[in-house]
Design a protein around this motif. Structure first.
Motif, PDB file in Angstrom:
ATOM      1  N   ASN A   1      -6.219  22.018   0.577  1.00  0.00           N
ATOM      2  CA  ASN A   1      -5.346  21.047  -0.091  1.00  0.00           C
ATOM      3  C   ASN A   1      -6.129  19.855  -0.615  1.00  0.00           C
TER       4      ASN A   1
ATOM      5  N   SER B   1      10.164  12.587  10.175  1.00  0.00           N
ATOM      6  CA  SER B   1       9.420  13.507  11.042  1.00  0.00           C
ATOM      7  C   SER B   1      10.365  14.453  11.770  1.00  0.00           C
TER       8      SER B   1
ATOM      9  N   LEU C   1      10.568  19.970   2.552  1.00  0.00           N
ATOM     10  CA  LEU C   1       9.270  19.332   2.769  1.00  0.00           C
ATOM     11  C   LEU C   1       8.854  18.447   1.604  1.00  0.00           C
TER      12      LEU C   1
ATOM     13  N   LEU D   1       8.663  14.277   1.765  1.00  0.00           N
ATOM     14  CA  LEU D   1       7.393  13.583   1.541  1.00  0.00           C
ATOM     15  C   LEU D   1       7.495  12.609   0.375  1.00  0.00           C
ATOM     16  N   SER D   2       8.344  12.911  -0.605  1.00  0.00           N
ATOM     17  CA  SER D   2       8.566  11.974  -1.711  1.00  0.00           C
ATOM     18  C   SER D   2       9.198  10.682  -1.205  1.00  0.00           C
TER      19      SER D   2
ATOM     20  N   LEU E   1       8.819   9.470   1.793  1.00  0.00           N
ATOM     21  CA  LEU E   1       7.755   8.744   2.505  1.00  0.00           C
ATOM     22  C   LEU E   1       6.842   8.022   1.528  1.00  0.00           C
ATOM     23  N   ARG E   2       6.508   8.689   0.424  1.00  0.00           N
ATOM     24  CA  ARG E   2       5.616   8.067  -0.557  1.00  0.00           C
ATOM     25  C   ARG E   2       6.232   6.804  -1.129  1.00  0.00           C
TER      26      ARG E   2
ATOM     27  N   THR F   1       0.673   5.883   2.795  1.00  0.00           N
ATOM     28  CA  THR F   1       1.169   7.233   2.536  1.00  0.00           C
ATOM     29  C   THR F   1       0.428   8.272   3.362  1.00  0.00           C
ATOM     30  N   GLY F   2      -0.900   8.122   3.469  1.00  0.00           N
ATOM     31  CA  GLY F   2      -1.691   9.104   4.203  1.00  0.00           C
ATOM     32  C   GLY F   2      -1.297   9.191   5.657  1.00  0.00           C
TER      33      GLY F   2
ATOM     34  N   THR G   1       2.239  10.695   6.019  1.00  0.00           N
ATOM     35  CA  THR G   1       2.232  12.142   5.802  1.00  0.00           C
ATOM     36  C   THR G   1       1.641  12.867   6.994  1.00  0.00           C
TER      37      THR G   1
ATOM     38  N   ALA H   1       4.209  13.042   9.779  1.00  0.00           N
ATOM     39  CA  ALA H   1       5.287  13.970   9.442  1.00  0.00           C
ATOM     40  C   ALA H   1       4.818  15.417   9.528  1.00  0.00           C
ATOM     41  N   PHE H   2       3.621  15.704   9.018  1.00  0.00           N
ATOM     42  CA  PHE H   2       3.093  17.058   9.086  1.00  0.00           C
ATOM     43  C   PHE H   2       2.878  17.492  10.533  1.00  0.00           C
TER      44      PHE H   2
END
Length: 414
Positions: free
Chosen positions: A119, A217, A321, A325-326, A328-329, A336-337, A340, A343-344
């Motif tokens: 990724n 999350s 998903l 994530l949108s 969260l951004r 953001t990092g 993410t 959450a991941f």
């Protein structure tokens, strides 16, 4: 092939890697009963391999992020491929539950390193979202065609396990391309240091004190729980509750993965007109309907209702998903990092813990019990979404800067 650029060569390697990972994800459910017989264990015990894969993958991703800036991409990719090949080969050859779980550990280590690195490399290859969409679409392609491959193996060899060998074959092809081409594109030092910093700081990030990160999350944990459980148990459930053959049930699983993958592209298009929150409301509703139909199918034994359930569940789960994530951004533009990553991580825990729980419930209360757990998870997603909406209204009354249902930027836009 000699005319391909260094970037395109690396992307092709990553695409084949993701194809191999997707082949395993889509193929493990149809062969679960065969693995249980081969290892002399129960189907529930054999399903614990997915817990091992998910949790070791999470650990491997953390380690990969920390060592990336010191080693570069090629050594990590090579090590990840070797672990993956050893793991999947061990799974196919295991004759005891102990060796099955050891092999699953190797597979998880390879998964974590390869998925994180793939990724990151895809994101680095272009400023647009094209490469990221491409490599993750290859994962979906693998998950779609794997059940069909296992079905052919069942018909011709009487077991789906021979079909599993297509997975190491795909990964070996990626390894050969990496060794022959030796693509030189690497992750810039600044980027690899930023990835490591995200891992170091995630545990004490200020975002952990906010409610939204835990709600998102929780949603990803629930979505991953349902998705992973269906990937593992759907063929067995359809076989034993709806009187479908394992071959036919595997094709239904292929239909599920196709709808899930396609729905993510549809959601990317829909995000140009609708907010991420609106998309979530729609797809979570589909998920709840799908899980309720699946529960009905296990009670009535209706194959048609089960297929209808899958038809709702694929598009219901796929967009969760990217849409989450949108949000969260938009909510954490400066973190953001870390957001993410948290959450991941939650999603990985859900994917690891829910499938064995569904198996235990199925053995105790029948597959209606397992389907009931999935229905409860879908309803819980709806409850989480309601709390997110309520929290968003309160935040807008206090400060309108980062509303949770803010319009999402189109994919790939600047």
């Amino acid at each position: 092939m000699n005319t391909l650029s260094e970037t395109n060569r690396l992307l092709l390697v990553v695409c084949v890697v993701f194809l191999a990972v997707g082949l395993f994800q889509g193929g493990i459910g149809p062969v679960l009963q065969d693995l249980a017989r081969q290892t002399g264990s129960s189907t529930v015990a054999a399903s614990s391999l997915m817990t091992v894969v998910s949790l070791t993958s999470l650990s491997s991703q953390t380690i990969t992020a920390l060592v990336l800036k010191h080693t570069g991409h090629r050594p990590i990719m090579l090590v990840g491929m070797v672990f993956f090949l050893c793991g999947i080969s061990g799974i196919a050859l295991s004759t005891s539950l102990t060796w099955l779980l050891i092999a699953a550990t190797c597979k998880g280590i390879g998964d974590g390193a390869l998925l994180l690195l793939g990724n990151v490399l895809a994101a680095e290859a272009s400023k647009g979202a094209g490469p990221l969409n491409l490599v993750n679409a290859m994962f979906g392609v693998g998950a779609i065609i794997a059940p069909a491959v296992m079905s052919v193996a069942m018909v011709t060899a009487g077991s789906g396990i021979p079909g599993l060998w297509v997975v190491p074959l795909a990964m070996a092809s990626a390894l050969a391309l990496l060794l022959i081409w030796r693509p030189n594109l690497s992750i810039p030092t600044a980027d690899s240091e930023a990835i490591a910093e995200v891992v170091h700081s995630a545990g004490h990030s200020p975002i952990l004190k906010t409610r939204l990160i835990w709600l998102i999350s929780a949603m990803l944990l629930l979505e991953s729980s349902i998705e992973a459980s269906l990937g593992v148990w759907l063929p067995t459930l359809l076989n034993q509750s709806a009187a479908l053959s394992l071959t036919a049930a595997s094709m239904v699983l292929s239909w599920f993965w196709f709808l899930l993958t396609a729905s993510r592209f549809v959601a990317a298009w829909a995000s140009r007109k609708y907010s991420a929150f609106a998309i979530l409301v729609f797809v979570v509703t589909l998920s709840a309907i799908g899980c309720s139909l699946l529960l009905t199918a296990t009670v009535t034994g209706s194959a048609m209702v089960a297929i209808a359930a899958v038809t709702f569940l694929g598009p219901g789960l796929g967009p969760v998903l990217p849409s989450a994530l949108s949000i969260l951004r938009n909510a954490y533009p400066r973190n953001t990092g870390a957001a993410t990553g948290v959450a991941f991580g939650s999603g990985s825990f859900g994917a690891g813990l829910m499938p064995p729980l569904v198996g235990v419930l199925a053995s105790v209360a029948g597959f209606a019990g397992g389907a009931g757990a999935l229905f409860a998870a879908a309803l819980s997603m709806g409850l989480v979404l309601f709390v997110i909406a309520a929290s968003g209204r309160r935040e807008r009354n206090r400060s309108p800067r980062y509303p949770v249902d803010q319009q999402v930027c189109p994919a790939g836009s600047e």
